[in-house]
Write a protein that holds these residues in place. Structure first.
Motif, mmCIF file in Angstrom:
data_model
loop_
_atom_site.group_PDB
_atom_site.id
_atom_site.type_symbol
_atom_site.label_atom_id
_atom_site.label_comp_id
_atom_site.label_asym_id
_atom_site.label_seq_id
_atom_site.Cartn_x
_atom_site.Cartn_y
_atom_site.Cartn_z
ATOM 1 N N THR A 47 -42.253 20.952 7.799
ATOM 2 C CA THR A 47 -40.807 20.753 7.912
ATOM 3 C C THR A 47 -40.219 21.809 8.843
ATOM 4 O O THR A 47 -40.838 22.850 9.113
ATOM 5 C CB THR A 47 -40.143 20.881 6.536
ATOM 6 O OG1 THR A 47 -40.310 22.227 6.056
ATOM 7 C CG2 THR A 47 -40.741 19.893 5.540
ATOM 8 N N TYR A 67 -43.644 15.911 3.307
ATOM 9 C CA TYR A 67 -43.159 15.478 4.623
ATOM 10 C C TYR A 67 -44.170 14.585 5.337
ATOM 11 O O TYR A 67 -43.789 13.701 6.112
ATOM 12 C CB TYR A 67 -42.842 16.710 5.459
ATOM 13 C CG TYR A 67 -42.014 16.495 6.700
ATOM 14 C CD1 TYR A 67 -40.983 15.565 6.754
ATOM 15 C CD2 TYR A 67 -42.239 17.288 7.832
ATOM 16 C CE1 TYR A 67 -40.217 15.405 7.903
ATOM 17 C CE2 TYR A 67 -41.476 17.138 8.978
ATOM 18 C CZ TYR A 67 -40.465 16.194 9.014
ATOM 19 O OH TYR A 67 -39.707 16.042 10.159
ATOM 20 N N GLU A 100 -43.651 10.849 5.410
ATOM 21 C CA GLU A 100 -42.562 10.311 6.223
ATOM 22 C C GLU A 100 -43.029 9.856 7.603
ATOM 23 O O GLU A 100 -42.221 9.385 8.413
ATOM 24 C CB GLU A 100 -41.433 11.335 6.343
ATOM 25 C CG GLU A 100 -40.798 11.685 4.998
ATOM 26 C CD GLU A 100 -39.594 12.599 5.115
ATOM 27 O OE1 GLU A 100 -38.838 12.468 6.108
ATOM 28 O OE2 GLU A 100 -39.391 13.451 4.226
ATOM 29 N N SER A 139 -45.341 16.765 -3.796
ATOM 30 C CA SER A 139 -44.121 17.031 -3.024
ATOM 31 C C SER A 139 -43.313 18.164 -3.641
ATOM 32 O O SER A 139 -43.462 18.497 -4.827
ATOM 33 C CB SER A 139 -43.251 15.768 -2.950
ATOM 34 O OG SER A 139 -42.600 15.529 -4.194
ATOM 35 N N THR A 159 -39.157 18.788 -3.216
ATOM 36 C CA THR A 159 -37.852 18.506 -2.629
ATOM 37 C C THR A 159 -36.796 19.140 -3.525
ATOM 38 O O THR A 159 -36.844 19.003 -4.749
ATOM 39 C CB THR A 159 -37.600 16.993 -2.508
ATOM 40 O OG1 THR A 159 -37.871 16.342 -3.764
ATOM 41 C CG2 THR A 159 -38.519 16.380 -1.454
ATOM 42 N N HIS A 191 -31.246 14.202 -1.357
ATOM 43 C CA HIS A 191 -31.543 13.701 -0.010
ATOM 44 C C HIS A 191 -33.036 13.799 0.283
ATOM 45 O O HIS A 191 -33.671 12.835 0.729
ATOM 46 C CB HIS A 191 -30.755 14.488 1.042
ATOM 47 C CG HIS A 191 -29.293 14.219 1.042
ATOM 48 N ND1 HIS A 191 -28.413 14.880 0.226
ATOM 49 C CD2 HIS A 191 -28.550 13.352 1.763
ATOM 50 C CE1 HIS A 191 -27.183 14.452 0.442
ATOM 51 N NE2 HIS A 191 -27.236 13.506 1.374
ATOM 52 N N GLY A 192 -33.600 14.989 0.053
ATOM 53 C CA GLY A 192 -35.019 15.178 0.326
ATOM 54 C C GLY A 192 -35.884 14.303 -0.546
ATOM 55 O O GLY A 192 -36.865 13.701 -0.081
ATOM 56 N N TYR A 214 -35.199 11.379 -1.992
ATOM 57 C CA TYR A 214 -35.190 9.949 -1.668
ATOM 58 C C TYR A 214 -35.822 9.657 -0.319
ATOM 59 O O TYR A 214 -36.369 8.564 -0.115
ATOM 60 C CB TYR A 214 -33.776 9.388 -1.776
ATOM 61 C CG TYR A 214 -33.398 9.126 -3.213
ATOM 62 C CD1 TYR A 214 -34.008 8.095 -3.929
ATOM 63 C CD2 TYR A 214 -32.492 9.932 -3.877
ATOM 64 C CE1 TYR A 214 -33.707 7.871 -5.263
ATOM 65 C CE2 TYR A 214 -32.181 9.719 -5.218
ATOM 66 C CZ TYR A 214 -32.790 8.681 -5.897
ATOM 67 O OH TYR A 214 -32.505 8.463 -7.222
ATOM 68 N N ARG A 215 -35.813 10.619 0.596
ATOM 69 C CA ARG A 215 -36.583 10.414 1.830
ATOM 70 C C ARG A 215 -38.057 10.238 1.486
ATOM 71 O O ARG A 215 -38.717 9.309 1.960
ATOM 72 C CB ARG A 215 -36.403 11.598 2.789
ATOM 73 C CG ARG A 215 -35.088 11.630 3.536
ATOM 74 C CD ARG A 215 -35.157 12.586 4.720
ATOM 75 N NE ARG A 215 -35.494 13.956 4.333
ATOM 76 C CZ ARG A 215 -34.602 14.886 3.990
ATOM 77 N NH1 ARG A 215 -33.312 14.590 3.966
ATOM 78 N NH2 ARG A 215 -34.992 16.108 3.677
ATOM 79 N N VAL A 216 -38.567 11.145 0.669
ATOM 80 C CA VAL A 216 -39.986 11.081 0.301
ATOM 81 C C VAL A 216 -40.267 9.855 -0.555
ATOM 82 O O VAL A 216 -41.242 9.132 -0.331
ATOM 83 C CB VAL A 216 -40.408 12.381 -0.416
ATOM 84 C CG1 VAL A 216 -41.822 12.256 -0.976
ATOM 85 C CG2 VAL A 216 -40.324 13.564 0.540
ATOM 86 N N HIS A 263 -38.630 6.909 -0.850
ATOM 87 C CA HIS A 263 -38.580 5.634 -0.131
ATOM 88 C C HIS A 263 -39.737 5.498 0.853
ATOM 89 O O HIS A 263 -40.241 4.390 1.075
ATOM 90 C CB HIS A 263 -37.241 5.486 0.587
ATOM 91 C CG HIS A 263 -36.075 5.296 -0.351
ATOM 92 N ND1 HIS A 263 -36.156 4.521 -1.476
ATOM 93 C CD2 HIS A 263 -34.807 5.792 -0.323
ATOM 94 C CE1 HIS A 263 -34.998 4.533 -2.112
ATOM 95 N NE2 HIS A 263 -34.170 5.300 -1.439
ATOM 96 N N CYS A 264 -40.167 6.624 1.429
ATOM 97 C CA CYS A 264 -41.312 6.555 2.343
ATOM 98 C C CYS A 264 -42.609 6.298 1.584
ATOM 99 O O CYS A 264 -43.486 5.590 2.086
ATOM 100 C CB CYS A 264 -41.404 7.832 3.178
ATOM 101 S SG CYS A 264 -40.141 7.944 4.467
#
Length: 288
Positions: free
Chosen positions: A126, A157, A160, A180, A182, A186-187, A189-191, A193-194
């Motif tokens: 990151t 990360y 992603e 992970s 996070t 925000h962090g 849900y990025r991870v 959803h990916c």
């Protein structure tokens, strides 16, 4: 292929007062997973950074050196736990020295009861890891055999980047482990959803683990976490429409127990409504 019962952890960051308390807490979670019949337990990224809470606040380079000094103990502890409990342990990630003496890596270790250890250094760092941490990125993807089939580890990360998961799937991986860390919604849900996107694209299982909770005193490396761990599948038959095989309670210090059935994955690849792993057209994806 066999069914695999996995225990994936939402590891709670709580105030601890000694290193012994840290290791005892980990041992308790491994014991619980083994007693529940799990063949594998998954811990999150930066788990051993919890040890920083028993020391005065450090700069990032000092913290890396502190954690690296515990690498032998870390390996010895998890090897012993894996062999004694008869369970495979993805022991989160641990900061340890790289090839060069002044470099450190964020490295995942997966311990097997027969003494084998598979490792994977985080490939995509990151911006914070590149700027504030003295870390170097991994330069190889390890796709390894297990009694349940091929697996790979993509740390936080890393998930992603669709190319990395696709490379693992093309080399035969049917399950990806994603430890992970996070510290915000925000962090997370990025991870999250990916993870689900990678499961859909490659028609594989993805297992997510993360840190939750917070320390009462700030530590610049790890001080709070946000996660809902789980195991994700393609959004297609024979799986549930939302692609969630099992998930925990948001931010609870807990372990999620779930069984993955590789026969269902084969059914999805053979008789699913869509086949994104097979229907891809790479000749159209070349960059101009």
């Amino acid at each position: 292929m066999k069914k695999l019962k996995i225990a994936t952890t939402q590891y709670g960051l709580t105030d601890i007062h000694s290193e012994e308390q840290f290791w005892a807490g980990i041992s308790t979670k491994i014991k619980e997973a083994a007693e529940e019949g799990s063949a594998m337990v998954v811990f999150p990224e930066y788990m051993t950074a919890h040890l920083l809470s028993v020391e005065p606040s450090m700069l990032h380079e000092e913290a890396c050196d502190y954690l690296d000094q515990r690498t032998e103990q870390y390996i010895r502890f998890f090897k012993q736990q894996s062999q004694e409990r008869g369970i495979a342990i993805l022991a989160g990630t641990h900061i340890c020295r790289g090839v060069e003496e002044e470099e450190y890596e964020n490295k995942a270790f997966l311990f097997f009861p027969d003494g084998r250890v598979e490792t994977q250094s985080k490939v995509h760092l990151t911006p914070e890891e590149q700027i504030r941490w003295p870390l170097v990125a991994g330069d190889a993807l390890n796709v390894f055999d297990t009694e349940w089939g091929k697996m790979a580890i993509l740390t936080c990360y890393d998930i992603e980047f669709p190319e990395l998961a696709r490379a693992a799937a093309l080399r035969g991986a049917q399950l990806i482990l994603c430890p992970s860390y996070t510290d915000s919604k925000h962090g997370y849900y990025r991870v999250r959803h990916c993870c689900q996107a990678r499961a859909i694209e490659n028609q594989i299982f993805v297992v997510l683990s993360g840190l939750v909770g917070a320390l009462s005193e700030d530590r610049p490396q790890v001080d709070q976490g946000y996660c809902q761990a789980g195991v994700f599948t393609p959004c297609d038959i024979p799986f549930e429409a939302d692609g969630v095989l099992q998930a925990g309670e948001v931010n609870a210090n807990m372990t999620v127990f779930v069984e993955v059935d590789y026969h269902q994955l084969r059914e999805n690849r053979e008789r699913g409504a869509v086949a994104p792993f097979y229907d891809r057209r790479p000749e159209f994806y070349e960059l101009g």
